[in-house]
Design a protein around this motif. Structure first.
Motif, PDB file in Angstrom:
ATOM      1  N   THR A 169       0.823  -1.211   0.020  1.00  0.00           N
ATOM      2  CA  THR A 169       0.112  -0.211  -0.137  1.00  0.00           C
ATOM      3  C   THR A 169       1.129   1.145  -0.029  1.00  0.00           C
ATOM      4  OG1 THR A 169      -1.740  -1.337   1.184  1.00  0.00           O
ATOM      5  CG2 THR A 169      -1.774   1.063   1.123  1.00  0.00           C
ATOM      6  N   VAL A 170       0.550   2.176  -0.899  1.00  0.00           N
ATOM      7  CA  VAL A 170       1.321   3.323  -1.011  1.00  0.00           C
ATOM      8  C   VAL A 170       0.413   4.673  -0.710  1.00  0.00           C
ATOM      9  CG1 VAL A 170       2.740   4.801  -2.516  1.00  0.00           C
ATOM     10  CG2 VAL A 170       2.913   2.448  -3.043  1.00  0.00           C
ATOM     11  N   VAL A 171       0.736   5.256   0.399  1.00  0.00           N
ATOM     12  CA  VAL A 171      -0.240   6.438   0.620  1.00  0.00           C
ATOM     13  C   VAL A 171       0.399   7.605   0.017  1.00  0.00           C
ATOM     14  CG1 VAL A 171      -0.968   7.932   2.705  1.00  0.00           C
ATOM     15  CG2 VAL A 171      -0.741   5.368   2.774  1.00  0.00           C
ATOM     16  N   LEU A 172      -0.418   8.344  -0.815  1.00  0.00           N
ATOM     17  CA  LEU A 172       0.198   9.600  -1.428  1.00  0.00           C
ATOM     18  C   LEU A 172      -0.513  10.900  -0.654  1.00  0.00           C
ATOM     19  CD1 LEU A 172      -0.970   8.698  -5.072  1.00  0.00           C
ATOM     20  CD2 LEU A 172       1.340   8.432  -4.098  1.00  0.00           C
ATOM     21  N   ASP A 173       0.330  12.052  -0.944  1.00  0.00           N
ATOM     22  CA  ASP A 173      -0.008  13.136  -0.247  1.00  0.00           C
ATOM     23  C   ASP A 173      -1.440  13.516  -0.654  1.00  0.00           C
ATOM     24  OD1 ASP A 173       2.350  13.442   0.818  1.00  0.00           O
ATOM     25  OD2 ASP A 173       3.201  14.839  -0.670  1.00  0.00           O
ATOM     26  N   THR A 174      -2.178  14.338   0.257  1.00  0.00           N
ATOM     27  CA  THR A 174      -3.413  14.907  -0.041  1.00  0.00           C
ATOM     28  C   THR A 174      -3.448  15.985  -1.023  1.00  0.00           C
ATOM     29  OG1 THR A 174      -4.323  14.123   1.968  1.00  0.00           O
ATOM     30  CG2 THR A 174      -5.540  15.717   0.813  1.00  0.00           C
ATOM     31  N   VAL A 175      -4.069  15.908  -2.101  1.00  0.00           N
ATOM     32  CA  VAL A 175      -4.175  17.022  -2.995  1.00  0.00           C
ATOM     33  C   VAL A 175      -5.442  17.776  -3.047  1.00  0.00           C
ATOM     34  CG1 VAL A 175      -4.170  17.613  -5.642  1.00  0.00           C
ATOM     35  CG2 VAL A 175      -2.527  15.738  -4.504  1.00  0.00           C
ATOM     36  N   GLU A 176      -5.486  19.122  -2.954  1.00  0.00           N
ATOM     37  CA  GLU A 176      -6.740  19.813  -2.979  1.00  0.00           C
ATOM     38  C   GLU A 176      -6.895  20.614  -4.063  1.00  0.00           C
ATOM     39  OE1 GLU A 176      -8.626  23.285  -0.178  1.00  0.00           O
ATOM     40  OE2 GLU A 176      -7.441  21.844   0.869  1.00  0.00           O
ATOM     41  N   VAL A 177      -8.206  20.647  -4.792  1.00  0.00           N
ATOM     42  CA  VAL A 177      -8.202  21.070  -6.221  1.00  0.00           C
ATOM     43  C   VAL A 177      -9.469  22.020  -5.848  1.00  0.00           C
ATOM     44  CG1 VAL A 177      -9.122  20.610  -8.473  1.00  0.00           C
ATOM     45  CG2 VAL A 177      -7.658  19.053  -7.375  1.00  0.00           C
ATOM     46  N   LYS A 178      -9.067  23.177  -6.238  1.00  0.00           N
ATOM     47  CA  LYS A 178     -10.329  24.341  -6.292  1.00  0.00           C
ATOM     48  C   LYS A 178     -10.470  25.101  -7.550  1.00  0.00           C
ATOM     49  CE  LYS A 178      -9.631  25.479  -1.198  1.00  0.00           C
ATOM     50  NZ  LYS A 178      -9.161  26.644  -0.393  1.00  0.00           N
ATOM     51  N   ALA A 179     -11.692  25.631  -8.003  1.00  0.00           N
ATOM     52  CA  ALA A 179     -11.848  26.337  -9.205  1.00  0.00           C
ATOM     53  C   ALA A 179     -11.413  27.742  -8.826  1.00  0.00           C
ATOM     54  CB  ALA A 179     -13.321  26.098  -9.478  1.00  0.00           C
ATOM     55  N   LYS A 180     -10.888  28.070 -10.055  1.00  0.00           N
ATOM     56  CA  LYS A 180     -10.420  29.648  -9.871  1.00  0.00           C
ATOM     57  C   LYS A 180     -11.682  30.399  -9.836  1.00  0.00           C
ATOM     58  CE  LYS A 180      -5.964  29.036 -12.061  1.00  0.00           C
ATOM     59  NZ  LYS A 180      -5.200  29.548 -13.259  1.00  0.00           N
ATOM     60  N   LYS A 181     -11.748  31.599  -9.291  1.00  0.00           N
ATOM     61  CA  LYS A 181     -12.906  32.543  -9.335  1.00  0.00           C
ATOM     62  C   LYS A 181     -12.427  33.706 -10.721  1.00  0.00           C
ATOM     63  CE  LYS A 181     -14.128  32.313  -4.929  1.00  0.00           C
ATOM     64  NZ  LYS A 181     -15.171  32.666  -3.881  1.00  0.00           N
ATOM     65  N   GLY A 182     -13.493  33.941 -11.140  1.00  0.00           N
ATOM     66  CA  GLY A 182     -13.283  34.819 -12.439  1.00  0.00           C
ATOM     67  C   GLY A 182     -13.467  34.289 -13.674  1.00  0.00           C
ATOM     68  N   PRO A 183     -12.739  34.823 -14.855  1.00  0.00           N
ATOM     69  CA  PRO A 183     -13.296  34.281 -16.336  1.00  0.00           C
ATOM     70  C   PRO A 183     -12.737  32.763 -16.635  1.00  0.00           C
ATOM     71  CG  PRO A 183     -11.439  35.587 -16.205  1.00  0.00           C
ATOM     72  CD  PRO A 183     -11.935  35.884 -14.887  1.00  0.00           C
ATOM     73  N   MET A 184     -11.892  32.319 -15.663  1.00  0.00           N
ATOM     74  CA  MET A 184     -11.610  30.914 -15.786  1.00  0.00           C
ATOM     75  C   MET A 184     -12.324  30.067 -14.893  1.00  0.00           C
ATOM     76  SD  MET A 184      -9.485  30.866 -18.559  1.00  0.00           S
ATOM     77  CE  MET A 184      -8.723  29.466 -18.400  1.00  0.00           C
ATOM     78  N   GLU A 185     -13.270  30.168 -14.444  1.00  0.00           N
ATOM     79  CA  GLU A 185     -13.931  29.525 -13.500  1.00  0.00           C
ATOM     80  C   GLU A 185     -14.705  28.212 -14.089  1.00  0.00           C
ATOM     81  OE1 GLU A 185     -18.080  30.227 -10.615  1.00  0.00           O
ATOM     82  OE2 GLU A 185     -16.671  31.748 -10.875  1.00  0.00           O
ATOM     83  N   TYR A 186     -14.652  27.075 -13.405  1.00  0.00           N
ATOM     84  CA  TYR A 186     -15.111  25.828 -13.897  1.00  0.00           C
ATOM     85  C   TYR A 186     -16.479  25.815 -14.425  1.00  0.00           C
ATOM     86  CZ  TYR A 186     -16.466  20.962 -14.002  1.00  0.00           C
ATOM     87  OH  TYR A 186     -16.996  19.799 -14.328  1.00  0.00           O
TER      88      TYR A 186
END
Length: 193
Positions: free
Chosen positions: A30-47
């Motif tokens: 078992t390999v434990v990876l670092d936690t990754v947090e993904v957030k949408a940008k605000k502004g014109p490039m918003e998801y």
């Protein structure tokens, strides 16, 4: 006899290659990876989510005539389509920088029956007199004027202009440059014409 000796000599070499450090696989590790947090940008490039697919367009014919000086196109379009899955009585189309004159349902004998529509901002909302099922193809006729230069141009960092339909030197201001009309649709810009 020589072949047997050769096989006996090569067997340990092959066995060693198969169990070398590079090829060891532990199926239970078992390999434990670092936690990754993904957030949408605000502004014109918003998801942006993909809109629900309500209609399936199966064919489009369009006739265009151009006003070189006014940088507009007079359009006569026929669209063949059917509801994608669920029965519906409403169709919403992108209609950016357009002036829609008429929308009609084309019957099997070629008659054009006017259909109620409302154009608000960048959308054309068509309301049919009944619900259509996914196994009921229909044909529409639309007459409109595309005015890609009537409003401010948008775009993205990659493509800085989203007019979709471009008039280049159509006023002949530069005698050394040919007059051109061309399209660059990508995924959204075709909705300007």
């Amino acid at each position: 006899m020589n072949k047997n000796w050769l096989a006996l000599l090569l067997a340990p070499v092959c066995l060693a290659a198969c169990i070398s450090g590079k090829h060891k696989h532990n199926r239970h590790a078992t390999v434990v990876l670092d936690t990754v947090e993904v957030k949408a940008k605000k502004g014109p490039m918003e998801y942006q989510t993909t809109p629900a697919k309500i209609w399936e367009i199966t064919h489009t014919d369009i006739g265009l005539s151009f006003d070189f000086i006014g940088k507009t196109a007079r359009c006569h379009e026929k669209i063949a389509l059917h509801p994608y899955c669920y029965a519906t009585d409403t169709l919403v189309l992108d209609a950016k920088s357009m002036k829609v004159d008429s929308v009609a349902l084309i019957t099997e004998d070629g008659q054009r029956v006017p259909v109620d529509f409302v154009q608000q901002e960048d959308e054309l909302k068509i309301k049919f007199d009944r619900r259509y099922r996914s196994d009921e193809p229909i044909k529409l006729s639309l007459v409109y004027t595309a005015m890609p230069y009537a409003s401010a141009s948008g775009g993205s960092p990659a493509i800085t202009d989203d007019r979709g339909l471009y008039f280049i030197n159509t006023d002949h201001a530069n005698p050394l440059k040919p007059a051109q009309i061309w399209t660059q649709g990508e995924s959204e810009s075709n909705s300007h014409w």
